[in-house]
Design an enzyme around this catalytic site. Sequence first.
Site, short mmCIF file in Angstrom:
data_model
loop_
_atom_site.label_atom_id
_atom_site.label_comp_id
_atom_site.label_asym_id
_atom_site.label_seq_id
_atom_site.Cartn_x
_atom_site.Cartn_y
_atom_site.Cartn_z
N GLY A 94 24.35 43.95 31.23
CA GLY A 94 23.56 42.88 31.82
C GLY A 94 22.63 43.31 32.95
O GLY A 94 21.79 42.54 33.41
N ASP B 192 14.28 58.59 38.48
CA ASP B 192 15.39 59.34 37.89
C ASP B 192 15.48 60.72 38.54
O ASP B 192 14.55 61.52 38.45
CB ASP B 192 15.17 59.51 36.38
N TYR C 289 19.11 68.76 40.61
CA TYR C 289 17.69 69.03 40.89
C TYR C 289 17.48 69.42 42.35
O TYR C 289 16.40 69.92 42.71
CB TYR C 289 16.79 67.82 40.61
N LYS D 156 22.42 61.91 38.48
CA LYS D 156 23.36 62.52 37.53
C LYS D 156 24.37 63.40 38.25
O LYS D 156 24.01 64.09 39.21
CB LYS D 156 22.61 63.39 36.51
N HIS E 140 25.63 64.56 33.57
CA HIS E 140 24.42 65.33 33.23
C HIS E 140 24.50 65.98 31.85
O HIS E 140 23.49 66.15 31.17
CB HIS E 140 24.20 66.38 34.32
#
Length: 296
Positions: A11, A45, A50, A75, A108
């Site tokens: 939802g 994102d 990273y 992630k 990930h």
Amino acid sequence: MNIPTITLNNGVEMPALGFGVFQTPPDETATAVDTALRIGYRHVDTAAAYGNERGVADGLRRSGLSRSEVFIETKVWVSDYGYDETLHAFDKSAAKLGLDQIDLLILHQPMPQHFERTLGAYRALEQLLSDGRVRAIGVSNFMAHHLDALMAHATVVPAVNQIEFHPYFTQPDVQAANAARGILTQAWSPIGGITFYPGYGEHRRSVLDDEAISSIAESHGKSAAQVMLRWHIQEGRSAIPKSTNATRIAENFDVVDFKLSAEDVARIDALDTGHRGGPDPDERDPLEWNIDIAEA
Ligand code: A2P
């Protein structure tokens, strides 16, 4: 016309087009994110691996937008898999992002070589969801058999499976496995950046230069990147194009004033080569990459 919003299987609403920061250097991330948010993106994102979650936080702050206006996805990296480790990974990411609650937290990679740890990590995501620390949970780079193995133990169906997905690699089997379970397919490298990054080897052929895509682009007065992003969104997927260039960040958001025909879509769908650009999770243990996620 605005970028469409997708309702996830629990939802929660998520803008279909997100701003990607894979390979964006940490010191350029805040500017890129601020630029994207000013252009109109409302979904970013990132990933612990990273190394630029703090830059995302700075970009969000600089934009002056309120927290609730932007959907933040990150992630958990594999070195933080396992139940307790993943609960702590949430704390690390949330602190770096400057957030109390993360909108979408995903694993990930599957680690078939250490599947117990993958399951422990997913159980931690389920716990974080029930505690309200995250609004939705999901996975990335899972193939159909990884989803089967996960769902044999999990109680919450992932909201999202983020996979490599561009015209040269469309993973129809994973698309079908996601759809059968109500999992949203989210495309990484949606305009095929991976097809021209160094290391793609003999298959290196930029999908941005593809003839069929160029001719479709010309017929709509749009660019190849815009055609690919329109293709994702029109087909009900989420996509997270990356750019550090303000003109291209804007170009990639300008994808709602045209519509691909069924024939255009079929032509793009037919370009799949079956060749994966990213690593195959079954072939290489991602722990070997020796990426360590720093404390906050
Ligand atoms: P840059 O950051 O210099 O713009 P993907 O998200 O599919 O992996 O693609 C990202 C790659 O594509 C990056 O190298 C990015 O470089 C480049 N890129 C992003 N947007 C565009 C665009 N509209 N046209 C051409 N290249 C682009």
